[in-house]
Design a protein around this motif. Structure first.
Motif, mmCIF file in Angstrom:
data_model
loop_
_atom_site.group_PDB
_atom_site.id
_atom_site.type_symbol
_atom_site.label_atom_id
_atom_site.label_comp_id
_atom_site.label_asym_id
_atom_site.label_seq_id
_atom_site.Cartn_x
_atom_site.Cartn_y
_atom_site.Cartn_z
ATOM 1 N N ALA A 112 0.837 -1.202 0.000
ATOM 2 C CA ALA A 112 0.000 0.000 0.000
ATOM 3 C C ALA A 112 0.873 1.255 0.000
ATOM 4 N N TYR A 113 1.851 1.277 0.892
ATOM 5 C CA TYR A 113 2.737 2.438 1.014
ATOM 6 C C TYR A 113 4.164 1.978 1.278
ATOM 7 N N SER A 114 5.096 2.791 0.795
ATOM 8 C CA SER A 114 6.500 2.644 1.139
ATOM 9 C C SER A 114 7.004 4.029 1.560
ATOM 10 N N THR A 115 8.298 4.190 1.644
ATOM 11 C CA THR A 115 8.872 5.455 2.087
ATOM 12 C C THR A 115 10.136 5.745 1.294
ATOM 13 N N LEU A 116 10.684 6.937 1.518
ATOM 14 C CA LEU A 116 12.026 7.260 1.038
ATOM 15 C C LEU A 116 12.912 7.544 2.243
ATOM 16 N N ASN A 117 13.913 6.715 2.436
ATOM 17 C CA ASN A 117 14.934 6.924 3.445
ATOM 18 C C ASN A 117 16.225 7.362 2.754
ATOM 19 N N TYR A 118 17.193 7.773 3.541
ATOM 20 C CA TYR A 118 18.477 8.195 2.985
ATOM 21 C C TYR A 118 19.079 7.073 2.142
ATOM 22 N N LYS A 119 18.988 5.852 2.646
ATOM 23 C CA LYS A 119 19.536 4.712 1.912
ATOM 24 C C LYS A 119 18.810 4.505 0.586
ATOM 25 N N ASP A 120 17.498 4.762 0.563
ATOM 26 C CA ASP A 120 16.754 4.655 -0.690
ATOM 27 C C ASP A 120 17.224 5.709 -1.684
ATOM 28 N N GLY A 121 17.513 6.910 -1.175
ATOM 29 C CA GLY A 121 18.038 7.960 -2.037
ATOM 30 C C GLY A 121 19.360 7.551 -2.672
ATOM 31 N N LEU A 122 20.227 6.927 -1.881
ATOM 32 C CA LEU A 122 21.499 6.449 -2.414
ATOM 33 C C LEU A 122 21.277 5.359 -3.458
ATOM 34 N N ALA A 123 20.331 4.461 -3.187
ATOM 35 C CA ALA A 123 20.054 3.374 -4.122
ATOM 36 C C ALA A 123 19.503 3.890 -5.444
ATOM 37 N N ILE A 124 18.606 4.855 -5.383
ATOM 38 C CA ILE A 124 17.971 5.385 -6.600
ATOM 39 C C ILE A 124 18.937 6.234 -7.405
ATOM 40 N N SER A 125 19.766 7.015 -6.716
ATOM 41 C CA SER A 125 20.690 7.923 -7.407
ATOM 42 C C SER A 125 21.953 7.236 -7.892
ATOM 43 N N GLY A 126 22.318 6.136 -7.237
ATOM 44 C CA GLY A 126 23.580 5.483 -7.566
ATOM 45 C C GLY A 126 24.797 6.206 -7.028
ATOM 46 N N SER A 127 24.588 7.152 -6.122
ATOM 47 C CA SER A 127 25.700 7.949 -5.601
ATOM 48 C C SER A 127 26.538 7.206 -4.569
ATOM 49 N N SER A 128 26.075 6.038 -4.141
ATOM 50 C CA SER A 128 26.832 5.188 -3.231
ATOM 51 C C SER A 128 26.464 3.741 -3.551
ATOM 52 N N PRO A 129 27.410 2.812 -3.422
ATOM 53 C CA PRO A 129 27.142 1.420 -3.834
ATOM 54 C C PRO A 129 26.265 0.658 -2.847
ATOM 55 N N VAL A 130 25.036 1.150 -2.658
ATOM 56 C CA VAL A 130 24.093 0.520 -1.745
ATOM 57 C C VAL A 130 23.526 -0.757 -2.347
ATOM 58 N N VAL A 131 23.189 -0.682 -3.622
ATOM 59 C CA VAL A 131 22.574 -1.835 -4.301
ATOM 60 C C VAL A 131 23.635 -2.892 -4.559
ATOM 61 N N ARG A 132 23.354 -4.113 -4.131
ATOM 62 C CA ARG A 132 24.334 -5.193 -4.240
ATOM 63 C C ARG A 132 24.016 -6.167 -5.372
ATOM 64 N N ARG A 133 22.845 -6.006 -5.984
ATOM 65 C CA ARG A 133 22.439 -6.914 -7.052
ATOM 66 C C ARG A 133 21.540 -6.148 -8.016
ATOM 67 N N PHE A 134 21.772 -6.341 -9.320
ATOM 68 C CA PHE A 134 20.970 -5.657 -10.338
ATOM 69 C C PHE A 134 20.239 -6.687 -11.198
ATOM 70 N N PRO A 135 19.029 -6.307 -11.698
ATOM 71 C CA PRO A 135 18.276 -5.102 -11.357
ATOM 72 C C PRO A 135 17.710 -5.200 -9.941
ATOM 73 N N MET A 136 17.345 -4.047 -9.378
ATOM 74 C CA MET A 136 16.870 -4.004 -7.993
ATOM 75 C C MET A 136 15.684 -3.063 -7.871
ATOM 76 N N VAL A 137 14.693 -3.487 -7.106
ATOM 77 C CA VAL A 137 13.608 -2.605 -6.683
ATOM 78 C C VAL A 137 14.009 -2.052 -5.318
ATOM 79 N N PRO A 138 14.230 -0.735 -5.190
ATOM 80 C CA PRO A 138 14.634 -0.164 -3.906
ATOM 81 C C PRO A 138 13.441 -0.070 -2.945
ATOM 82 N N GLY A 139 13.717 0.419 -1.750
ATOM 83 C CA GLY A 139 12.656 0.605 -0.754
ATOM 84 C C GLY A 139 12.858 -0.291 0.439
#
Length: 327
Positions: A36-63
């Motif tokens: 129903a709902y999710s959020t945006l956290n700082y870590k989600d911002g990093l995952a979406i922007s790619g500005s830090s290697p948060v995502v460990r597997r591609f493709p990825m749905v963040p959140g």
């Protein structure tokens, strides 16, 4: 088919977009949730922007957060129609997360949505409020009471900071809020802060041992800020570290620890036990003025979340961003 934010990386090109996916593409798990709902956290911002290697597997749905209703389950604790929520567990980093209309998950990562709390309210609180409560629980386990003195909250305009102020104030603590957005002082006072200070007092290299100022602190900033916070804590005081908005480094000395006996408590909000998660959410329901959530929260649709994630990293977002994944 369902809609989701998908981040992918081909060669050196990193891209985040809203796309349609087939349920068959969902990762393994024993519970399927209609989100129903999710959020945006700082870590989600990093995952979406790619500005830090948060995502460990591609493709990825963040959140890293989600709340919704169980559609199907092979887990003994959940059945179709149950309302559930999730925080952490590597979701949105190594396992598809909550910025989608559907998620398939390990049921051990879920907890029941507390009675009296809507999915939107749960995500207005999200990992930010949950982390703030874990900080308060840790401080109180180590003996903090309002009589001990003022409690400093850094990153005060952020999600963790906003909830930390509200939770502390409701428990009778005198709260000092450190912020880089002094124009938001009235907002922080409405949450319960009694004193506002400029984050510039803490964000540059400081002394190994400073004047004793606060009985305790909740820090979501790290780096020089955390070092200066520790240097200014009173004897036998307490500091919780739960974030790294300024950086992962900790350029401090042992002086506050061996000369004043302060304690630095690390807060891991990702892999807490089921019992701790349920306790934290129960205390959030009882310890928050839910009417304040509208003050702390703004809502965006899934299609707006990518832009909002960049604004979050740029420090343009106050409080929390709730994502309605169905619009």
């Amino acid at each position: 088919m369902f809609k989701a934010i998908l981040v992918d990386k081909n060669a050196d090109v990193y891209q985040a977009s809203v796309t349609e996916l087939d349920e068959a593409q969902l990762p393994e798990g024993d519970v399927c949730v209609r989100v129903a709902y999710s959020t945006l956290n700082y870590k989600d911002g990093l995952a979406i922007s790619g500005s830090s290697p948060v995502v460990r597997r591609f493709p990825m749905v963040p959140g890293i957060d989600l709340a919704g209703t169980v559609e199907s389950s092979n887990h003994s604790a959940y059945k179709p129609g149950d309302r559930v929520l999730l925080n952490g567990w590597g979701v949105g980093e190594g396992h598809w997360g909550g910025l989608a209309q559907k998620a398939r998950l390990n049921g051990d990562w879920l907890i029941p949505l507390p009675e009296g709390l809507s999915e939107r309210q749960a995500m207005a609180i999200g990992t930010a409020g949950y982390t703030a409560m874990l900080c308060l629980m840790a401080l109180e386990r180590h003996g903090l009471t309002p009589e001990r003195g003022e409690v400093l909250v850094t990153g005060a305009n952020g999600g963790v900071g906003s909830f930390a102020i509200a939770l502390l104030a409701r428990k009778g603590y005198s709260v000092v809020a450190a912020t880089g957005r002094l124009a938001q002082a009235e907002y922080l006072k409405r949450l319960g802060a009694s004193t506002i200070i400029d984050r510039a007092e803490l964000s540059s290299p400081g002394r190994a041992l400073a004047k004793e100022r606060w009985a305790a602190a909740i820090d979501s900033v790290g780096s020089h800020t955390l070092a200066n916070v520790c240097a200014g804590i009173r004897a036998d005081g307490l500091v919780t570290a739960c974030g790294l908005a300024q950086g992962m480094d900790f350029p401090a000395t042992v002086a506050p620890f061996i000369l004043r006996g302060i304690s630095l408590l690390g807060i891991n909000s990702v892999t807490r036990s089921y019992k701790e998660r349920v306790e934290a959410w129960d205390r959030l329901c009882k310890g928050l003025d839910l009417a304040q959530l509208d003050e702390i929260t703004q809502e965006v649709g899934l299609s707006e979340a990518i832009l909002a994630a960049h604004e979050l990293l740029d420090g343009k977002v106050r409080g929390r961003v709730v994502v309605d994944v169905n619009r």
